[in-house]
Design a protein around this motif. Structure first.
Motif, PDB file in Angstrom:
ATOM      1  N   PRO A   1       0.855  -1.186   0.000  1.00  0.00           N
ATOM      2  CA  PRO A   1       0.000   0.000   0.000  1.00  0.00           C
ATOM      3  C   PRO A   1       0.893   1.239   0.000  1.00  0.00           C
ATOM      4  O   PRO A   1       2.064   1.162   0.379  1.00  0.00           O
ATOM      5  CB  PRO A   1      -0.780  -0.125   1.313  1.00  0.00           C
ATOM      6  N   GLY A   2       0.335   2.353  -0.405  1.00  0.00           N
ATOM      7  CA  GLY A   2       1.097   3.592  -0.383  1.00  0.00           C
ATOM      8  C   GLY A   2       0.949   4.302   0.947  1.00  0.00           C
ATOM      9  O   GLY A   2       0.771   3.680   1.984  1.00  0.00           O
ATOM     10  N   GLY A   3       0.967   5.619   0.870  1.00  0.00           N
ATOM     11  CA  GLY A   3       0.899   6.434   2.071  1.00  0.00           C
ATOM     12  C   GLY A   3       2.276   6.920   2.465  1.00  0.00           C
ATOM     13  O   GLY A   3       3.284   6.328   2.119  1.00  0.00           O
ATOM     14  N   MET A   4       2.273   8.011   3.196  1.00  0.00           N
ATOM     15  CA  MET A   4       3.532   8.570   3.692  1.00  0.00           C
ATOM     16  C   MET A   4       3.413   8.769   5.196  1.00  0.00           C
ATOM     17  O   MET A   4       2.384   9.262   5.663  1.00  0.00           O
ATOM     18  CB  MET A   4       3.849   9.895   3.016  1.00  0.00           C
TER      19      MET A   4
ATOM     20  N   THR B   1      -0.021  -2.056 -10.704  1.00  0.00           N
ATOM     21  CA  THR B   1       0.142  -0.769 -10.022  1.00  0.00           C
ATOM     22  C   THR B   1      -1.149   0.038 -10.128  1.00  0.00           C
ATOM     23  O   THR B   1      -1.954  -0.187 -11.035  1.00  0.00           O
ATOM     24  CB  THR B   1       1.310   0.043 -10.633  1.00  0.00           C
ATOM     25  N   ALA B   2      -1.326   0.963  -9.194  1.00  0.00           N
ATOM     26  CA  ALA B   2      -2.492   1.846  -9.227  1.00  0.00           C
ATOM     27  C   ALA B   2      -2.088   3.222  -8.716  1.00  0.00           C
ATOM     28  O   ALA B   2      -1.080   3.378  -8.021  1.00  0.00           O
ATOM     29  CB  ALA B   2      -3.629   1.262  -8.398  1.00  0.00           C
ATOM     30  N   ARG B   3      -2.918   4.229  -9.057  1.00  0.00           N
ATOM     31  CA  ARG B   3      -2.537   5.620  -8.846  1.00  0.00           C
ATOM     32  C   ARG B   3      -2.752   6.154  -7.437  1.00  0.00           C
ATOM     33  O   ARG B   3      -2.020   7.031  -7.009  1.00  0.00           O
ATOM     34  CB  ARG B   3      -3.275   6.504  -9.841  1.00  0.00           C
ATOM     35  N   GLY B   4      -3.765   5.690  -6.714  1.00  0.00           N
ATOM     36  CA  GLY B   4      -3.981   6.251  -5.382  1.00  0.00           C
ATOM     37  C   GLY B   4      -5.239   5.734  -4.727  1.00  0.00           C
ATOM     38  O   GLY B   4      -5.908   4.831  -5.243  1.00  0.00           O
ATOM     39  N   MET B   5      -5.557   6.325  -3.598  1.00  0.00           N
ATOM     40  CA  MET B   5      -6.672   5.873  -2.768  1.00  0.00           C
ATOM     41  C   MET B   5      -7.975   5.719  -3.559  1.00  0.00           C
ATOM     42  O   MET B   5      -8.691   4.737  -3.388  1.00  0.00           O
ATOM     43  CB  MET B   5      -6.879   6.853  -1.609  1.00  0.00           C
TER      44      MET B   5
ATOM     45  N   ALA C   1       2.077   5.908  -3.855  1.00  0.00           N
ATOM     46  CA  ALA C   1       3.511   6.201  -3.854  1.00  0.00           C
ATOM     47  C   ALA C   1       4.343   4.931  -3.914  1.00  0.00           C
ATOM     48  O   ALA C   1       5.507   4.955  -4.303  1.00  0.00           O
ATOM     49  CB  ALA C   1       3.881   7.008  -2.610  1.00  0.00           C
ATOM     50  N   ALA C   2       3.763   3.795  -3.531  1.00  0.00           N
ATOM     51  CA  ALA C   2       4.524   2.545  -3.411  1.00  0.00           C
ATOM     52  C   ALA C   2       5.115   2.012  -4.725  1.00  0.00           C
ATOM     53  O   ALA C   2       6.141   1.326  -4.675  1.00  0.00           O
ATOM     54  CB  ALA C   2       3.682   1.479  -2.721  1.00  0.00           C
ATOM     55  N   PRO C   3       4.553   2.303  -5.904  1.00  0.00           N
ATOM     56  CA  PRO C   3       5.263   1.872  -7.114  1.00  0.00           C
ATOM     57  C   PRO C   3       6.686   2.438  -7.195  1.00  0.00           C
ATOM     58  O   PRO C   3       7.536   1.868  -7.872  1.00  0.00           O
ATOM     59  CB  PRO C   3       4.374   2.386  -8.250  1.00  0.00           C
TER      60      PRO C   3
ATOM     61  N   LEU D   1       8.456   1.132   4.156  1.00  0.00           N
ATOM     62  CA  LEU D   1       8.518  -0.189   3.516  1.00  0.00           C
ATOM     63  C   LEU D   1       9.849  -0.379   2.798  1.00  0.00           C
ATOM     64  O   LEU D   1      10.454  -1.450   2.854  1.00  0.00           O
ATOM     65  CB  LEU D   1       7.375  -0.351   2.505  1.00  0.00           C
ATOM     66  N   GLU D   2      10.298   0.662   2.127  1.00  0.00           N
ATOM     67  CA  GLU D   2      11.524   0.567   1.327  1.00  0.00           C
ATOM     68  C   GLU D   2      12.767   0.358   2.189  1.00  0.00           C
ATOM     69  O   GLU D   2      13.794  -0.100   1.691  1.00  0.00           O
ATOM     70  CB  GLU D   2      11.685   1.822   0.462  1.00  0.00           C
ATOM     71  N   GLN D   3      12.667   0.632   3.468  1.00  0.00           N
ATOM     72  CA  GLN D   3      13.802   0.484   4.381  1.00  0.00           C
ATOM     73  C   GLN D   3      13.901  -0.920   4.985  1.00  0.00           C
ATOM     74  O   GLN D   3      14.729  -1.153   5.869  1.00  0.00           O
ATOM     75  CB  GLN D   3      13.702   1.524   5.499  1.00  0.00           C
ATOM     76  N   VAL D   4      13.073  -1.859   4.528  1.00  0.00           N
ATOM     77  CA  VAL D   4      13.051  -3.214   5.091  1.00  0.00           C
ATOM     78  C   VAL D   4      13.761  -4.166   4.112  1.00  0.00           C
ATOM     79  O   VAL D   4      13.171  -4.581   3.104  1.00  0.00           O
ATOM     80  CB  VAL D   4      11.594  -3.672   5.356  1.00  0.00           C
ATOM     81  N   PRO D   5      15.023  -4.535   4.400  1.00  0.00           N
ATOM     82  CA  PRO D   5      15.788  -5.367   3.466  1.00  0.00           C
ATOM     83  C   PRO D   5      15.115  -6.700   3.127  1.00  0.00           C
ATOM     84  O   PRO D   5      15.179  -7.137   1.971  1.00  0.00           O
ATOM     85  CB  PRO D   5      17.119  -5.594   4.194  1.00  0.00           C
ATOM     86  N   GLU D   6      14.492  -7.354   4.094  1.00  0.00           N
ATOM     87  CA  GLU D   6      13.826  -8.639   3.814  1.00  0.00           C
ATOM     88  C   GLU D   6      12.717  -8.449   2.781  1.00  0.00           C
ATOM     89  O   GLU D   6      12.547  -9.267   1.880  1.00  0.00           O
ATOM     90  CB  GLU D   6      13.261  -9.246   5.095  1.00  0.00           C
ATOM     91  N   LEU D   7      11.980  -7.356   2.873  1.00  0.00           N
ATOM     92  CA  LEU D   7      10.901  -7.090   1.928  1.00  0.00           C
ATOM     93  C   LEU D   7      11.460  -6.766   0.546  1.00  0.00           C
ATOM     94  O   LEU D   7      11.013  -7.338  -0.455  1.00  0.00           O
ATOM     95  CB  LEU D   7      10.008  -5.955   2.429  1.00  0.00           C
TER      96      LEU D   7
END
Length: 188
Positions: A70-73, A148-152, A104-106, A79-85
């Motif tokens: 999911p996105g969000g800030m 992928t999708a654009r937003g909420m 934003a997650a794409p 999420l991007e800071q999780v090496p296992e993911l």
């Protein structure tokens, strides 16, 4: 039965995450809500706190068919800071298994090189992070094993694409109809 895992970091976008979970479960799919924080509860960007099904360190990635972000800030950055993911996202993409991201997650997929040569969409302003991508302005874009999708506001279309990929389009349409999605002018 095919199944999915959706990953929750502090600051996730609630509608994008929970719409996917709700619609997949209505379709009879198994979807696990996975904490990347190590905590049993994760709080979204609008202070909605949700109890997770499992933690990332407990997830059997080999038993999962699809990974969803999911996105969000600041959820996306977290999420991007999780090496296992991130390592699992790269492995899934390389193996042709589904990787999905909204809003934003794409950008995470773009930074990992997963979108290279693909069509993808994202929240406006994140296009620069979709390296090597033909950027789409559709609500939801499916290109092979990448969704992928654009937003909420696109969370239902995103969920329908996920259900179609894991089950079939008829089920996705039935779920869509059951939640009264796309009311016609005659219904107003």
């Amino acid at each position: 039965m095919k199944n999915a895992a959706i990953f929750f970091a502090e600051g996730y976008e609630e509608i994008e995450a929970l719409t996917v979970v709700d619609m997949c479960r209505r379709a009879g799919l198994e979807i696990q809500m996975v904490s990347v924080t190590g905590a049993e509860y994760v709080t979204g960007s609008h202070q909605v706190c949700v109890k997770m099904d499992t933690r990332i360190e407990e997830l059997d990635f080999d038993a999962v068919d699809m990974l969803i972000l999911p996105g969000g800030m600041p959820g996306t950055r977290n999420l991007e800071q999780v090496p296992e993911l991130t390592s699992q996202l790269k492995r899934f993409a390389a193996e042709g298994k589904y990787v999905c991201a909204i809003c934003a997650a794409p950008s995470v997929l773009g930074h990992l090189g997963i979108l290279e040569g693909k069509r993808a969409c994202c929240y406006p302003g994140f296009e620069k992070d979709l390296t090597g991508t033909a950027v789409s302005n559709l609500a939801c874009t499916v290109d092979g094993n990448v969704i992928t999708a654009r937003g909420m506001g696109c969370a239902i279309e995103f969920s329908k694409a996920i259900i179609t990929a894991l089950q079939d389009q008829d089920t996705a349409e039935k779920i869509s109809e059951s939640i009264i999605y796309r009311i016609s002018e005659n219904d107003r």
